[in-house]
Design an enzyme around this catalytic site. Structure first.
Site, PDB file in Angstrom:
ATOM      1  N   ALA A  85       0.834  -1.203   0.000  1.00  0.00           N
ATOM      2  CA  ALA A  85       0.000   0.000   0.000  1.00  0.00           C
ATOM      3  C   ALA A  85       0.868   1.253   0.000  1.00  0.00           C
ATOM      4  O   ALA A  85       1.283   1.730  -1.054  1.00  0.00           O
ATOM      5  CB  ALA A  85      -0.956  -0.028   1.192  1.00  0.00           C
ATOM      6  N   ARG A  86       1.169   1.784   1.175  1.00  0.00           N
ATOM      7  CA  ARG A  86       2.033   2.939   1.322  1.00  0.00           C
ATOM      8  C   ARG A  86       2.980   2.701   2.488  1.00  0.00           C
ATOM      9  O   ARG A  86       2.567   2.199   3.542  1.00  0.00           O
ATOM     10  CB  ARG A  86       1.215   4.219   1.556  1.00  0.00           C
ATOM     11  CG  ARG A  86       0.526   4.758   0.318  1.00  0.00           C
ATOM     12  CD  ARG A  86       1.523   5.288  -0.705  1.00  0.00           C
ATOM     13  NE  ARG A  86       0.901   5.854  -1.896  1.00  0.00           N
ATOM     14  CZ  ARG A  86       0.616   5.173  -2.981  1.00  0.00           C
ATOM     15  NH1 ARG A  86       0.864   3.880  -3.028  1.00  0.00           N
ATOM     16  NH2 ARG A  86       0.084   5.769  -4.039  1.00  0.00           N
TER      17      ARG A  86
ATOM     18  N   GLU B  16      11.371   6.812  -0.062  1.00  0.00           N
ATOM     19  CA  GLU B  16      11.639   6.203  -1.365  1.00  0.00           C
ATOM     20  C   GLU B  16      12.310   7.194  -2.308  1.00  0.00           C
ATOM     21  O   GLU B  16      11.834   8.322  -2.444  1.00  0.00           O
ATOM     22  CB  GLU B  16      10.337   5.694  -1.982  1.00  0.00           C
ATOM     23  CG  GLU B  16       9.703   4.560  -1.196  1.00  0.00           C
ATOM     24  CD  GLU B  16       8.440   4.003  -1.850  1.00  0.00           C
ATOM     25  OE1 GLU B  16       8.147   4.385  -3.009  1.00  0.00           O
ATOM     26  OE2 GLU B  16       7.761   3.196  -1.206  1.00  0.00           O
TER      27      GLU B  16
ATOM     28  N   HIS C 165       8.868  -0.871  -4.968  1.00  0.00           N
ATOM     29  CA  HIS C 165       7.624  -0.195  -5.355  1.00  0.00           C
ATOM     30  C   HIS C 165       7.247  -0.568  -6.794  1.00  0.00           C
ATOM     31  O   HIS C 165       6.922   0.291  -7.625  1.00  0.00           O
ATOM     32  CB  HIS C 165       7.748   1.317  -5.207  1.00  0.00           C
ATOM     33  CG  HIS C 165       6.426   2.008  -5.022  1.00  0.00           C
ATOM     34  ND1 HIS C 165       6.258   3.117  -4.235  1.00  0.00           N
ATOM     35  CD2 HIS C 165       5.188   1.734  -5.531  1.00  0.00           C
ATOM     36  CE1 HIS C 165       5.007   3.503  -4.261  1.00  0.00           C
ATOM     37  NE2 HIS C 165       4.332   2.667  -5.044  1.00  0.00           N
TER      38      HIS C 165
END
Length: 331
Positions: A236-237, A266, A285
């Protein structure tokens, strides 16, 4: 002839502009690519733009104050947590995203990480490459049938995970504060409260947006409620999970391990704490990606820009309060 309008791409994910130029051809647009690393660069790049296609750089009221002509900001992804929606609404700027381009991809990646956690495929392949052939692996591999999968966030992606997991003979639990129990049952999962899901699941997978309410929600307290044999998966995050607490939980044996496609910073630095243990698998990611999804997100994002330039609101408008101000501004 009508005035040529400028659309600026500040995201750094677009390898070429043929797709975007074709979609915007009827709108007398000059399309400019200016990758930006911070708000100041966006303010400069977008000062004459009527629309922006943006990445993950923070866009707040200060940045918006330098975008007097901007009618729309489109994020070619799902999350818009880097954009101040209240400020955009006040400025009469439509904000749109592309929520459906990578549903299958993210759900599939989550399943890949879940199955790797179950079967230690990555560790086994590494061992073989290192010359260790061991038909009885030194990992505590458990039978798949009968495991419990807890899905936190049961929207489009969470429900796709449930459909994919249905054939694995797993019990499926789901928690989502925005859905009632019947909606969760229609998605072929059992509704469970947050604490029960953590306590009963062998695997927990996260499919939530990043908001003030979800930031850091998987903290030391939440991890302490999980089984010592449980794995956490996050596609997700990154900031939904407290990285320091996760590392401590894994290294202390409070949980068995984790697999994450997103982290709190990131790209992460080479010495990111989560790299300290091989019981936390990190991918870059990439869950959103497939060749088809990459094209879809670009096409759908630029189509939202085209709608706004044609005098319409975006299909995936995330700040609906902007409508009265947008109607006044027009195009």
């Amino acid at each position: 002839m009508s005035e040529t309008r400028t659309v600026v791409i500040t995201a750094n994910m677009f390898p070429g502009l043929k797709t975007e130029r074709e979609a915007l051809a009827p709108h007398n647009v000059e399309l400019v690519k200016r990758p930006c690393r911070n708000g100041e660069e966006i303010a400069e790049a977008g000062r004459d733009a009527v629309a922006l296609l943006v990445g993950n750089v923070r866009i707040d009221a200060e940045v918006l104050s330098h975008l007097p002509r901007c009618l729309a900001i489109v994020k070619p992804s799902v999350g818009v947590d880097n954009i101040d929606l209240e400020a955009a609404t006040a400025a009469g700027v439509c904000v749109a995203n592309v929520p459906d381009y990578g549903t299958d991809e993210v759900a599939t990646h989550a399943m890949a990480l879940l199955l790797n956690a179950l079967r230690y495929v990555d560790a086994e392949a590494t061992a073989v490459r290192g010359g260790r052939w061991q038909p009885k692996p030194p990992y505590p591999i458990q039978r798949s049938a009968g495991r419990t999968l807890g899905i936190i966030g049961f929207g489009r992606i969470g429900q796709s995970v449930a459909r994919k997991a249905a054939g694995f003979d797993w019990r499926l639990l789901a928690w989502d504060p925005y859905l009632d129990d019947d909606e969760i049952r229609r998605g072929n999962a059992e509704p469970a409260d947050f604490e029960t899901l953590l306590a009963q699941s062998d695997f927990v997978t996260l499919h939530l947006p990043l908001t003030e309410g979800t930031q850091g929600m998987i903290d030391a307290s939440a991890l302490a409620k999980m089984k010592p044999t449980a794995f956490l998966v996050n596609t997700a995050r990154g900031p939904i999970v407290d990285s320091a607490a996760l590392l401590e939980a894994v290294e202390s044996g409070q949980i068995a391990g984790a697999a994450v496609d997103v982290v709190d910073e990131e790209p992460p630095p080479p010495d990111h704490p989560l790299y300290r243990t091989d019981r936390i698998l990190v991918t870059a990611h990439v869950a959103w990606y497939s060749e088809q999804a990459f094209r879809d997100v670009r096409v759908k994002a630029v189509q939202e820009v085209a709608r706004v330039l044609g005098g319409q609101l975006p299909l995936n408008l995330v700040n609906p309060g902007v409508k009265p101000r947008f109607d006044v501004r027009g195009v």
